[in-house]
Structures are given as structure tokens and as C-alpha cells.
Enzyme design. Structure first.
Site, short mmCIF file in Angstrom:
data_model
loop_
_atom_site.label_atom_id
_atom_site.label_comp_id
_atom_site.label_asym_id
_atom_site.label_seq_id
_atom_site.Cartn_x
_atom_site.Cartn_y
_atom_site.Cartn_z
N ARG A 1 0.78 -1.30 0.09
CA ARG A 1 0.06 0.12 -0.05
C ARG A 1 0.82 1.33 -0.04
O ARG A 1 1.99 1.36 0.57
CB ARG A 1 -0.95 -0.07 1.25
CG ARG A 1 -2.01 -1.03 1.10
CD ARG A 1 -3.15 -0.80 2.29
NE ARG A 1 -3.84 0.23 2.09
CZ ARG A 1 -4.64 0.69 3.05
NH1 ARG A 1 -4.76 0.21 4.34
NH2 ARG A 1 -5.59 1.57 2.84
N ASP A 42 -1.74 8.76 8.08
CA ASP A 42 -1.07 7.74 7.62
C ASP A 42 0.07 8.52 7.27
O ASP A 42 1.16 7.46 6.66
CB ASP A 42 -1.93 7.37 6.32
CG ASP A 42 -3.05 6.31 6.72
OD1 ASP A 42 -3.92 7.01 7.02
OD2 ASP A 42 -2.93 5.32 6.79
O1 MRU Z 1 -7.31 2.66 4.78
P1 MRU Z 1 -7.13 2.17 6.41
O2 MRU Z 1 -8.30 1.60 7.14
O3 MRU Z 1 -5.82 1.55 6.40
O4 MRU Z 1 -6.87 3.81 6.93
C1 MRU Z 1 -6.37 3.91 8.29
C2 MRU Z 1 -6.56 5.33 8.51
O5 MRU Z 1 -6.73 6.30 7.64
C3 MRU Z 1 -6.44 5.66 9.88
O6 MRU Z 1 -7.03 6.90 10.32
C4 MRU Z 1 -4.82 6.10 10.13
O7 MRU Z 1 -3.99 4.88 9.54
C5 MRU Z 1 -4.37 6.37 11.49
S1 MRU Z 1 -4.54 4.69 12.49
C6 MRU Z 1 -4.07 4.73 13.91
#
Ligand code: MRU
Length: 344
Positions: A90, A243
Site C-alpha cells: 500500500r 497515514d
Molecule cells: O485504509 P485504512 O483503514 O488503513 O486507513 C486508516 C486510517 O486512515 C487511519 O486513520 C490511520 O491509519 C491512522 S490509524 C492509527
């Protein structure tokens, strides 16, 4: 929090809770190949930036376990190739590349046999997991100064959040939700408004599941209801995870975060990003350089497997958006509440 997001299976495989099945089913799956680890990350069986980093490190170890008796050069080449492939699973969560870089550095720095490198990688994966859990605790502590209620007469602290930033998203108790859990532990009367978080519903499926398990009162709301809730004075603070955070503070997080920041600013509500140092990418100058993952059209046309748009519809489905730094009140990290320029 009684949630085992990642663990070692007795066989040495990486065991994860399959987050695509929650909240209706609590099923654990064991991953022991590079392909299985990549599939689990891509399909969001394991998700959330810190959890992806921890799972990638542990998954790399699990996948390398059958080969550790190989000669050093062959084992190192295998480890490098596997780490590179997992890192590409990802694009947005920088914790993934960060964890794989850490593992690669350890492999290169370890002399001796394949077995010695394997042991060093195992220790490093354990350290990444342990440190993530400790950072979650520290973020929870640092965030307590923000737990001030009072906008709504007679209520405690009303917190609005987006996506899932709890135990399921980390190797510990969470990032933004760590502040909520820590507050609740200390007897603060805290109430959470969880955006459902379309199109994959991490808020209603995962955050609500965690909060229910923890006995913390919450409401789930359509993402589009957040603005009117804030306008009515129902929210004291917005806390979200991240992220990837660029050097200037621009913050990529689950799509729908940027509109929340705009609404919070319009109504003078504090808007905090909560993330460990492993989510900061100081080599990335601004949000414009953050790679944003585009996901499958099916996630939007068929949410939860039910058709919700005509066949053949074109779809815009970015997994993340970027909130400009100027809209963020502060960044809660394991080192305290920071503002740019960041130094770790
Ligand atoms: O697509 P995801 O579910 O992996 O996205 C996760 C998020 O955007 C969270 O807010 C981020 O990773 C912070 S998690 C502590």
C-alpha cells in the site's frame, strides 16, 4: 483493550484478526508467506498505519522462517526481495516503508549465518511491535490535556473521530482513540461520535466495535452529519490519526478528514492529529508529494457487497485526503504535542 490485532501463532506464523469480517465475525487468520501478508494488507484484513508497519515486520519474519538455514548471501537476498515487495503493498501509510527499511537495515548489519540474520529480524520485529505499543500509551497520556468538555451544558467531553484509530489500527491501544481510552481509564466522562467512514466503514464496523467492547458510550453517524453536529455545539474536539505527515505538517489520513478539519476551523473547534513518530515523513516536503492510494470502484458501487450505483458508473475512490497543516491545532505524538518544524 482486549483486542489482539497481531500476534505470533504457535507455528511462528503471523496471526491477525481479519478486520474485513468485523463486527459480525471475530476470526483470526495465520499468515506465513509473503503473498499472504501482501494480500492481507491490500485487502485491509490488517489496516491502520501503525498496525500495517507492525504486521509487515512480523509477517516478513513469518515468511522467512522456513528459509533461515540457507547460506547467508541467499538468505539476505531473499529477505531484501521480500521486504521490498511487502513495502509496496500500500502506498500512503509511511509506517509500512519505515518498518521494512528498519528490517532491511538490521539484515544488512548482521554478520554470520542466515540463522543469525533471522534471529536479528525476529528481535527487530518484536521491538517494532513493543515500541508501537509504548508510543500508543504515551500519546494517550500526552493527549489528556486536550480532554476538556463543557460545550454542551452538563455533559463530559464530546469527541468526534473518523475512521478507526484504536487497538485495531496499531500494535497497542491506538492513536487518537488512545486519548479516549486513557481518559476513560481516569474516570473522565467521555462520549465518542464515530463517523461511519465510507466507503469501507472503518468507523461503524471497527471503532464502534472497539468502543462497545471497552464500554465507552458512542454514536455512529453518517460522515455527512459531522458538520451539523459540530455546528450545533455537540463536539468539544476532533481527533484523528494519520497515514503520513509531511515535513510542513500537511497530513494524509482517511478520506473525509480534510472536510472535518474545515468544519472544525469554521466553528472554532480544536482539531488534533494523533500519530507516532513512525508516521512522520520528514523527507516529504508537503502534502503535494504524498502518494494517495486509489482503490477499487467496487468499494463505492457495492458497499458491503450491496449494489449502490448503476453498473458501469465511473468512480472516484481515493483512500486518503490531505489536510493542510494550517487547519491542524497540533500533532499529538509520543514525545508530546508538537507543531512544525518537527524533529525526531
Ligand atoms: O485504509 P485504512 O483503514 O488503513 O486507513 C486508516 C486510517 O486512515 C487511519 O486513520 C490511520 O491509519 C491512522 S490509524 C492509527
Amino acid at each position: 483493550m482486549n483486542v489482539q490485532t497481531v500476534a505470533w501463532a504457535p507455528s511462528g506464523a503471523l496471526r491477525i484478526i481479519d478486520q474485513t469480517l468485523l463486527p459480525s465475525e471475530e476470526r483470526y487468520v495465520d499468515l506465513e508467506t509473503v503473498e499472504a501478508v501482501i494480500e492481507a494488507i491490500r485487502s485491509l484484513r490488517v489496516r491502520g498505519a501503525p498496525a500495517i508497519g507492525v504486521a509487515a515486520a512480523m509477517g516478513l519474519v513469518a515468511a522467512l522462517r522456513p528459509s533461515f538455514r540457507e547460506p547467508l548471501a541467499a538468505f539476505l537476498a531473499r529477505a531484501e526481495a521480500a521486504a521490498e515487495r511487502i513495502a509496496a503493498a500500500r502506498p500512503t501509510a509511511v509506517n509500512l516503508g519505515w518498518a521494512m527499511d528498519r528490517m532491511r537495515r538490521v539484515a544488512r548489519a548482521t554478520a554470520g549465518t542466515g540463522a543469525a540474520v533471522f534471529e536479528a529480524l525476529l528481535q527487530e520485529a518484536q521491538a517494532i511491535w513493543r515500541e508501537d505499543a509504548a508510543m500508543c500509551r504515551a500519546m494517550g497520556e500526552h493527549g489528556q490535556v486536550l480532554m476538556k468538555g463543557g460545550r454542551r451544558q452538563g455533559s463530559g467531553v464530546n469527541v468526534l473521530t473518523h475512521c478507526n484509530t484504536g487497538a485495531l489500527a496499531t500494535g497497542g491501544i491506538g492513536t487518537a482513540l488512545a486519548i479516549v481510552y486513557t481518559a476513560a481509564e481516569r474516570g473522565v466522562d467521555v462520549y465518542v461520535y464515530a463517523d461511519e467512514t465510507r466507503p469501507l466503514f472503518q468507523g461503524s464496523r471497527l471503532t464502534a466495535w472497539e468502543l462497545a467492547k471497552a464500554g465507552i458510550p458512542y454514536s455512529v453517524q453518517p460522515d455527512s452529519a459531522a458538520a451539523s453536529l459540530i455546528a450545533q455545539g455537540g463536539v468539544d474536539i476532533v481527533v484523528v490519526g494519520a497515514d503520513r505527515i509531511a515535513k510542513n505538517g500537511d497530513t494524509a489520513n482517511k478520506v473525509g478528514t480534510y472536510p472535518l478539519a474545515l468544519v472544525a476551523r469554521r466553528h472554532a473547534i480544536p482539531f488534533y492529529v494523533v500519530a507516532p513518530s513512525s508516521t512522520f515523513d520528514l523527507a516529504c516536503p508537503s502534502g503535494a508529494e504524498i502518494p494517495i492510494e486509489q482503490r477499487a470502484a467496487l468499494e463505492v458501487t457495492h458497499p458491503l457487497g450491496t449494489q449502490a450505483a448503476p453498473e458501469g458508473s465511473e468512480v472516484f475512490n481515493p483512500a486518503f485526503d490531505v489536510t493542510p497543516a494550517e487547519l491542524v491545532s497540533g500533532w499529538v505524538t509520543e514525545k508530546g504535542i508538537l507543531r512544525p518544524p518537527f524533529a525526531f
